[in-house]
Every structure is written in structure tokens, then in C-alpha cells.
Design an enzyme around this catalytic site. Sequence first.
Site, PDB file in Angstrom:
ATOM      1  N   LYS A 103       0.841  -1.210   0.000  1.00  0.00           N
ATOM      2  CA  LYS A 103       0.000   0.000   0.000  1.00  0.00           C
ATOM      3  C   LYS A 103       0.869   1.251   0.000  1.00  0.00           C
ATOM      4  O   LYS A 103       2.053   1.210   0.366  1.00  0.00           O
ATOM      5  CB  LYS A 103      -0.942   0.036   1.213  1.00  0.00           C
TER       6      LYS A 103
ATOM      7  N   GLY B 299       4.402  -4.179   3.792  1.00  0.00           N
ATOM      8  CA  GLY B 299       4.634  -5.500   3.214  1.00  0.00           C
ATOM      9  C   GLY B 299       4.386  -6.627   4.204  1.00  0.00           C
ATOM     10  O   GLY B 299       3.683  -7.595   3.888  1.00  0.00           O
TER      11      GLY B 299
ATOM     12  N   ASP C  71      -1.920  -2.168  10.619  1.00  0.00           N
ATOM     13  CA  ASP C  71      -2.317  -2.076   9.207  1.00  0.00           C
ATOM     14  C   ASP C  71      -2.903  -3.384   8.661  1.00  0.00           C
ATOM     15  O   ASP C  71      -3.349  -3.424   7.507  1.00  0.00           O
ATOM     16  CB  ASP C  71      -1.106  -1.703   8.328  1.00  0.00           C
TER      17      ASP C  71
HETATM   18  P1  ATP Z   1       4.508  -0.300   7.613  1.00  0.00           P
HETATM   19  O1  ATP Z   1       4.177   0.403   6.335  1.00  0.00           O
HETATM   20  O2  ATP Z   1       3.333  -1.065   8.205  1.00  0.00           O
HETATM   21  O3  ATP Z   1       5.272   0.526   8.592  1.00  0.00           O
HETATM   22  P2  ATP Z   1       6.951  -1.422   6.725  1.00  0.00           P
HETATM   23  O4  ATP Z   1       6.955  -1.409   5.235  1.00  0.00           O
HETATM   24  O5  ATP Z   1       7.607  -0.277   7.394  1.00  0.00           O
HETATM   25  O6  ATP Z   1       5.477  -1.533   7.208  1.00  0.00           O
HETATM   26  P3  ATP Z   1       7.650  -4.218   6.840  1.00  0.00           P
HETATM   27  O7  ATP Z   1       8.299  -4.427   5.523  1.00  0.00           O
HETATM   28  O8  ATP Z   1       6.269  -4.752   6.988  1.00  0.00           O
HETATM   29  O9  ATP Z   1       7.693  -2.685   7.266  1.00  0.00           O
HETATM   30  O10 ATP Z   1       8.595  -4.893   7.962  1.00  0.00           O
HETATM   31  C1  ATP Z   1       9.207  -4.229   9.023  1.00  0.00           C
HETATM   32  C2  ATP Z   1      10.033  -5.239   9.873  1.00  0.00           C
HETATM   33  O11 ATP Z   1       9.239  -6.372  10.221  1.00  0.00           O
HETATM   34  C3  ATP Z   1      11.235  -5.766   9.120  1.00  0.00           C
HETATM   35  O12 ATP Z   1      12.394  -5.138   9.600  1.00  0.00           O
HETATM   36  C4  ATP Z   1      11.256  -7.267   9.357  1.00  0.00           C
HETATM   37  O13 ATP Z   1      12.390  -7.702  10.071  1.00  0.00           O
HETATM   38  C5  ATP Z   1      10.002  -7.586  10.137  1.00  0.00           C
HETATM   39  N1  ATP Z   1       9.165  -8.601   9.456  1.00  0.00           N
HETATM   40  C6  ATP Z   1       8.563  -9.639  10.017  1.00  0.00           C
HETATM   41  N2  ATP Z   1       7.857 -10.346   9.119  1.00  0.00           N
HETATM   42  C7  ATP Z   1       8.012  -9.754   7.937  1.00  0.00           C
HETATM   43  C8  ATP Z   1       7.528 -10.012   6.620  1.00  0.00           C
HETATM   44  N3  ATP Z   1       6.736 -11.059   6.354  1.00  0.00           N
HETATM   45  N4  ATP Z   1       7.866  -9.147   5.650  1.00  0.00           N
HETATM   46  C9  ATP Z   1       8.654  -8.074   5.917  1.00  0.00           C
HETATM   47  N5  ATP Z   1       9.161  -7.804   7.132  1.00  0.00           N
HETATM   48  C10 ATP Z   1       8.854  -8.618   8.142  1.00  0.00           C
END
Ligand code: ATP
Length: 298
Positions: free
Chosen positions: A12, A103, A138
Site C-alpha cells: 500500500k 509488506g 495495518d
Molecule cells: P509499515 O508500512 O506497516 O510501517 P513497513 O513497510 O515499514 O510496514 P515491513 O516491511 O512490513 O515494514 O517490515 C518491518 C520489519 O518487520 C522488518 O524489519 C522485518 O524484520 C520484520 N518482518 C517480520 N515479518 C516480515 C515479513 N513477512 N515481511 C517483511 N518484514 C517482516
Amino acid sequence: MVKHLGLKAYGKINLGLDVLRKREDGYHEVRMIMQTVGLYDRLDLICRSEPGIRVETNLYYLPNNENNLVYQAADLLMKEFGVSQGLHIRLRKFIPVAAGMAGGSSDAAAVLFGVNKMFGLGLSQQQLMVRGVKIGADVPYCILRGTALSEGIGEKLTPLPPMPQCRVLIARPGISVSTRSVYENLRADRLRPEQHPDIDAMTAAIGEGDIHRVAGLLGNVLETVTIPAHPVIGQLKEAMMDYGAEGALMSGSGPTVFGLFTNPRAAEDAYEDMRYGRGTNLAKQVYLTNFYNRREQG
Ligand code: ATP
């Protein structure tokens, strides 16, 4: 019973992100306009006769134990319903990690959907959302998908009409920002009114299908923390506007920046330049995609 499910977990962007206040329990109360984009992770869920959850990913630095959100999502439902079989989860990541594109939350949402279907648990979408928020704020939105207003800590969702299509250029600079420290350093109460995005006006513009107005109203209060600390985020936004974007913004807590293009040719030229031309120094990962407006999982 279904033995194998192949699922796509979409990322998103936030067209609007406002923080109203910090609650006593430490969570922030937000008002966000969420939009799913066509960039996705792939998941395979494979039912096994031996009990237990096994996680396999294509990225060496991601946890493959209970710290992975896909593990937590499967465990939550399988424990609650006493599922006796085991589950193998194969996750292939394409959504930038820790980048503000939810993600991990989307992967968890896909697993909730998949486990419910595979083991015939009979939970409604609403019941999956109630469980999803325990994994991440989220996650309920990632179950819903499409265009939506997200309030509370992210669990109060109002679906909005689909946005008119446009090209979305996504660029992730080669820096990391911690979501937690961005929120900790935000002084929402000290911001001037014009530093808060007008979420009501954007909701109205989406209702009218006015993409130009939406682009003009893009706003993310978290930029007040991240741009002074990481000027490359501001430079990426400027570059997107120079390429001809209608608007550009940081998504979530960053550092990913997206640009909305109504001119597909300008979007393709911008993508080429960021991948192979003079724009390569600004972004480490670049993607050209669309809004994704289908709500059903699968
Ligand atoms: P948001 O937009 O909700 O803040 P984000 O894009 O900042 O999400 P993610 O990519 O969802 O962050 O992941 C953040 C942390 O969560 C990573 O540093 C990772 O170690 C941990 N994590 C646990 N499971 C997952 C997964 N399936 N995919 C990605 N990261 C994951």
C-alpha cells in the site's frame, strides 16, 4: 480440504497520513487514506501432516521463525481453532522491506485469509480483521484492500470508491528509518495547521474521482520528522515533480517516496531515468505500477 494455496499480498501507499494524538497506551491515533498498489509478495501455503509451522523466505535477513508476521498470523488462527495439521509457508518478497508499504502486514493478512480457507474455519472478513489488528495496526486494512479511510490505530476502516487509474512510480532510497523512532520524534501537537493534511478534503476528492485534486492534497505529517533527518526523501519528491508527477509524497513512515502520473509516457521516462539514467543516485529500488482496486483476496 485444500492442500495448497498460492496467494498474492499487495503493498500500500498512503495518499494522506495524519496523526491526531498519542494515546495513553502508547499507540498513535491516526487518520490515513490508504491505497493498494500493484506491487505484491507471493505466498504459497502448503498443508503438512506433521504439526507445526515452517517459514521459508527468499531474503536471508528476514526471520523464518515466530518473529515473521506470517508465522504469527498462522499461529494465531491455528492455535485458536486447534488445527492439528502443520503448515509450510513459502514467502517470496518483492515489496520493499521496512519501507512504509506495509509488506509484512499484507503478508500476515494473506496468511489469515489462507489459513481460514485451507482449514475451513468459517471466519468472516470482519472476524479476520478483529484478529489481524493483534498482529499489526495495518493488517485489517490489508485484508480489506483498495481505497479506504483508516482511523483509530488503523482498525476503524471506511471503504472509499476506487480511484481513477494512474501510474504510480515508487522509489526507495538506500537508507533505513525506524517506524518507532519516527513516531517518537513526531510533535503532532506543535505542528502548524497547514502541516496536517486535509483528510476530509481528500475523502471528498476521491468521492468525486478527481485525481488532480487528490494529487494536490497529498500530505504526510511524518515527513516533518524524516525529511529534515534524511534530505534525500525531499530530493526524491522534487525529482518526481520535475519528471512531471501530479504529486509526490513519502509513504507511511518512509523512506519510500511515490509519484502519481496521469501521463503514462512521463511515468515511463521517469522510471527509466531513475533505473538507468541520472536519477540512479537517488533511489536504490524503483518500481512502476498502478493502483490496485480489487478487494477480494486470493
Ligand atoms: P509499515 O508500512 O506497516 O510501517 P513497513 O513497510 O515499514 O510496514 P515491513 O516491511 O512490513 O515494514 O517490515 C518491518 C520489519 O518487520 C522488518 O524489519 C522485518 O524484520 C520484520 N518482518 C517480520 N515479518 C516480515 C515479513 N513477512 N515481511 C517483511 N518484514 C517482516
